[in-house]
Design a protein around this motif. Structure first.
Motif, PDB file in Angstrom:
ATOM      1  N   UNK A  25      77.062  11.023  98.311  1.00 52.90           N
ATOM      2  CA  UNK A  25      75.862  11.792  98.004  1.00 52.90           C
ATOM      3  C   UNK A  25      74.691  10.826  97.871  1.00 52.90           C
ATOM      4  N   UNK A  26      73.583  11.123  98.527  1.00 52.56           N
ATOM      5  CA  UNK A  26      72.453  10.194  98.530  1.00 52.56           C
ATOM      6  C   UNK A  26      71.164  10.960  98.324  1.00 52.56           C
ATOM      7  N   UNK A  27      70.068  10.202  98.189  1.00 54.09           N
ATOM      8  CA  UNK A  27      68.748  10.795  98.147  1.00 54.09           C
ATOM      9  C   UNK A  27      68.528  11.688  96.955  1.00 54.09           C
ATOM     10  N   UNK A  28      67.889  12.835  97.225  1.00 58.00           N
ATOM     11  CA  UNK A  28      67.505  13.752  96.161  1.00 58.00           C
ATOM     12  C   UNK A  28      68.710  14.247  95.369  1.00 58.00           C
ATOM     13  N   UNK A  29      69.785  14.567  96.060  1.00 58.23           N
ATOM     14  CA  UNK A  29      70.970  15.068  95.366  1.00 58.23           C
ATOM     15  C   UNK A  29      71.506  14.041  94.390  1.00 58.23           C
ATOM     16  N   UNK A  30      71.514  12.770  94.780  1.00 51.79           N
ATOM     17  CA  UNK A  30      71.986  11.717  93.884  1.00 51.79           C
ATOM     18  C   UNK A  30      71.066  11.581  92.676  1.00 51.79           C
ATOM     19  N   UNK A  31      69.768  11.710  92.903  1.00 52.11           N
ATOM     20  CA  UNK A  31      68.820  11.644  91.791  1.00 52.11           C
ATOM     21  C   UNK A  31      69.043  12.794  90.813  1.00 52.11           C
ATOM     22  N   UNK A  32      69.286  13.986  91.364  1.00 52.52           N
ATOM     23  CA  UNK A  32      69.533  15.151  90.502  1.00 52.52           C
ATOM     24  C   UNK A  32      70.802  14.962  89.692  1.00 52.52           C
ATOM     25  N   UNK A  33      71.848  14.411  90.323  1.00 52.57           N
ATOM     26  CA  UNK A  33      73.102  14.170  89.611  1.00 52.57           C
ATOM     27  C   UNK A  33      72.892  13.183  88.469  1.00 52.57           C
ATOM     28  N   UNK A  34      72.102  12.147  88.726  1.00 50.64           N
ATOM     29  CA  UNK A  34      71.817  11.173  87.669  1.00 50.64           C
ATOM     30  C   UNK A  34      71.085  11.831  86.503  1.00 50.64           C
ATOM     31  N   UNK A  35      70.152  12.713  86.810  1.00 50.27           N
ATOM     32  CA  UNK A  35      69.450  13.439  85.748  1.00 50.27           C
ATOM     33  C   UNK A  35      70.420  14.294  84.938  1.00 50.27           C
ATOM     34  N   UNK A  36      71.317  14.972  85.615  1.00 53.10           N
ATOM     35  CA  UNK A  36      72.288  15.817  84.914  1.00 53.10           C
ATOM     36  C   UNK A  36      73.180  14.983  84.010  1.00 53.10           C
ATOM     37  N   UNK A  37      73.561  13.808  84.463  1.00 54.83           N
ATOM     38  CA  UNK A  37      74.420  12.950  83.649  1.00 54.83           C
ATOM     39  C   UNK A  37      73.713  12.506  82.376  1.00 54.83           C
ATOM     40  N   UNK A  38      72.379  12.502  82.408  1.00 57.72           N
ATOM     41  CA  UNK A  38      71.604  12.167  81.214  1.00 57.72           C
ATOM     42  C   UNK A  38      71.227  13.408  80.407  1.00 57.72           C
ATOM     43  N   UNK A  39      71.721  14.575  80.859  1.00 49.96           N
ATOM     44  CA  UNK A  39      71.436  15.814  80.159  1.00 49.96           C
ATOM     45  C   UNK A  39      70.086  16.412  80.475  1.00 49.96           C
ATOM     46  N   UNK A  40      69.417  15.933  81.512  1.00 50.64           N
ATOM     47  CA  UNK A  40      68.084  16.420  81.866  1.00 50.64           C
ATOM     48  C   UNK A  40      68.212  17.526  82.912  1.00 50.64           C
ATOM     49  N   UNK A  41      68.620  18.698  82.468  1.00 51.09           N
ATOM     50  CA  UNK A  41      68.914  19.807  83.372  1.00 51.09           C
ATOM     51  C   UNK A  41      67.666  20.332  84.074  1.00 51.09           C
ATOM     52  N   UNK A  42      66.616  20.588  83.323  1.00 46.65           N
ATOM     53  CA  UNK A  42      65.409  21.182  83.907  1.00 46.65           C
ATOM     54  C   UNK A  42      64.797  20.292  84.996  1.00 46.65           C
ATOM     55  N   UNK A  43      64.625  18.987  84.765  1.00 49.59           N
ATOM     56  CA  UNK A  43      64.088  18.146  85.838  1.00 49.59           C
ATOM     57  C   UNK A  43      64.989  18.109  87.074  1.00 49.59           C
ATOM     58  N   UNK A  44      66.308  18.165  86.853  1.00 45.51           N
ATOM     59  CA  UNK A  44      67.235  18.170  87.982  1.00 45.51           C
ATOM     60  C   UNK A  44      67.028  19.417  88.835  1.00 45.51           C
ATOM     61  N   UNK A  45      66.872  20.563  88.175  1.00 48.71           N
ATOM     62  CA  UNK A  45      66.640  21.804  88.910  1.00 48.71           C
ATOM     63  C   UNK A  45      65.323  21.764  89.675  1.00 48.71           C
ATOM     64  N   UNK A  46      64.269  21.249  89.045  1.00 50.98           N
ATOM     65  CA  UNK A  46      62.967  21.152  89.719  1.00 50.98           C
ATOM     66  C   UNK A  46      63.081  20.273  90.958  1.00 50.98           C
ATOM     67  N   UNK A  47      63.791  19.164  90.824  1.00 48.48           N
ATOM     68  CA  UNK A  47      63.953  18.239  91.936  1.00 48.48           C
ATOM     69  C   UNK A  47      64.698  18.898  93.095  1.00 48.48           C
ATOM     70  N   UNK A  48      65.797  19.590  92.785  1.00 47.58           N
ATOM     71  CA  UNK A  48      66.590  20.244  93.832  1.00 47.58           C
ATOM     72  C   UNK A  48      65.810  21.388  94.464  1.00 47.58           C
ATOM     73  N   UNK A  49      65.150  22.196  93.660  1.00 45.21           N
ATOM     74  CA  UNK A  49      64.373  23.313  94.217  1.00 45.21           C
ATOM     75  C   UNK A  49      63.283  22.809  95.171  1.00 45.21           C
ATOM     76  N   UNK A  50      62.632  21.724  94.798  1.00 47.94           N
ATOM     77  CA  UNK A  50      61.580  21.178  95.672  1.00 47.94           C
ATOM     78  C   UNK A  50      62.175  20.685  96.982  1.00 47.94           C
ATOM     79  N   UNK A  51      63.319  20.039  96.914  1.00 49.52           N
ATOM     80  CA  UNK A  51      63.968  19.561  98.133  1.00 49.52           C
ATOM     81  C   UNK A  51      64.458  20.719  98.998  1.00 49.52           C
ATOM     82  N   UNK A  52      64.947  21.779  98.353  1.00 50.30           N
ATOM     83  CA  UNK A  52      65.368  22.966  99.100  1.00 50.30           C
ATOM     84  C   UNK A  52      64.191  23.589  99.843  1.00 50.30           C
ATOM     85  N   UNK A  53      63.026  23.612  99.200  1.00 48.37           N
ATOM     86  CA  UNK A  53      61.829  24.162  99.840  1.00 48.37           C
ATOM     87  C   UNK A  53      61.448  23.366 101.081  1.00 48.37           C
ATOM     88  N   UNK A  54      61.837  22.079 101.133  1.00 49.83           N
ATOM     89  CA  UNK A  54      61.573  21.249 102.306  1.00 49.83           C
ATOM     90  C   UNK A  54      62.676  21.382 103.356  1.00 49.83           C
TER      91      UNK A  54
END
Length: 332
Positions: free
Chosen positions: A1-30
């Motif tokens: 897993x690389x790029x945005x998905x990896x960044x979102x996973x790292x956020x989740x591992x730190x308990x930062x759920x909301x930023x992870x969702x924002x990151x994934x939603x923005x990437x999905x829009x692209x």
């Protein structure tokens, strides 16, 4: 897993759920295929966002179109089984065709399906006859229920996902490890009920005289020497929609021991590769039948592979199916 998905996973591992969702939603829009596949899984799980199988299927379409192999596999299964939208068996097979030159699993499935005796909807045109072993409880042997190639594919698809098998603990109301069951197991929940697996499930349903929706997720069990499943009942006391039937399929026969033994009937059975064993678990009033108690005897040598499907009295009340306890993280 690389790029945005990896960044979102790292956020989740730190308990930062909301930023992870924002990151994934923005990437999905692209139109990011990996992000769309991740969001599809989140929507199936229903943990980071509401469970929404229709929206998950839409994300899978987008991810597949963007070239994401995991999403294409999941989407083919959703189309084949009608999860998250209308059932489209022809569309599932067409998707396998599209991916066959890029995905060896798609190619394997397509070849296997082409050899199946099925109608245009994916249902078997015939099932092998049953041989009676016992009438009370009903125990039937089914010779040649699966082909050797089908058995081999189920083993291959499950091998890397094998984990220590669990049992349902009535007191804790959850699945737990228990010394009564020492085998390994891999399930095929909705994200991995790919077209070939779904076609096999439809054949198991026909062989048991039930609808495919009544079945829990197909499991593939692996028993190394010394492993066993001690005497137990498949029916769960107090379950509102009971496990009325069990259908086993022996996926290989190059091992010693491992017979299916009905402890109160003094009956032991072991099929050959591809053979099925169907038995009833309940009394007429739906209570567990103590006479259905059975065990998987210890394997003496070799490795025993077995497919297992528990069949409920009726389909689930919602469209989500059974087996939601199974993790979807292994789907890709």
């Amino acid at each position: 897993m690389a790029g945005t998905a990896a960044q979102a996973l790292a956020l989740l591992q730190r308990g930062e759920t909301a930023p992870a969702r924002v990151l994934i939603d923005a990437a999905c829009a692209r139109g990011d295929g990996e992000a769309l596949a991740v969001r599809a899984l989140w929507r199936v799980e229903g943990r980071l966002m509401p469970r929404d199988l229709h929206a998950a299927r839409t994300d899978m379409h987008g991810a597949s179109d963007a070239g994401n192999i995991g999403a294409a596999r999941m989407l083919a299964g959703f189309l084949a089984s009608g999860v998250g939208g209308a059932r489209d068996w022809a569309g599932a097979c067409a998707l396998l065709d599209d991916w066959a030159d890029r995905d060896p699993i798609a190619a394997q499935q397509r070849a296997l399906i082409a050899a199946m005796a099925i109608d245009p909807a994916g249902d078997p045109v015939r099932c092998p006859p049953h041989q009676t072993i016992a009438d009370q409880p009903v125990i039937r042997a089914i010779t040649g229920l699966l082909t050797a190639a089908e058995c081999d594919l189920l083993i291959a698809l499950s091998e890397r996902r094998q984990r220590p098998a669990l049992i349902f603990h009535e007191g804790q109301k959850r699945f737990v490890a228990d010394p009564v069951r020492t085998s390994d197991a891999a399930g095929f929940p909705i994200v991995s009920e790919w077209p070939a697996v779904h076609a096999i499930n439809r054949r198991l349903a026909a062989a048991s005289g039930t609808s495919v929706a009544q079945g829990e997720s197909l499991q593939v069990l692996r028993y190394h020497p010394g492993q066993q499943y001690r005497a137990h009942l498949d029916a769960v006391p107090g379950l509102a929609n009971q496990r009325s039937l069990t259908l086993l399929v022996y996926l290989n026969d190059d091992f010693d021991g491992g017979e299916t033994h009905f402890t109160r009937l003094a009956i032991s059975h072991r099929g050959r590769k591809g053979d099925g064993l169907l038995f009833a678990n309940c009394l007429a009033d739906g209570r567990p039948d103590p006479m259905s108690e059975h065990a998987g005897l210890p394997v003496r040598s070799g490795v025993k592979w077995l497919a297992s499907r528990w069949i409920r009295q009726r389909p689930p009340e919602n469209s989500d199916g059974f087996g939601q306890h199974e993790a979807v993280s292994t789907a890709l």
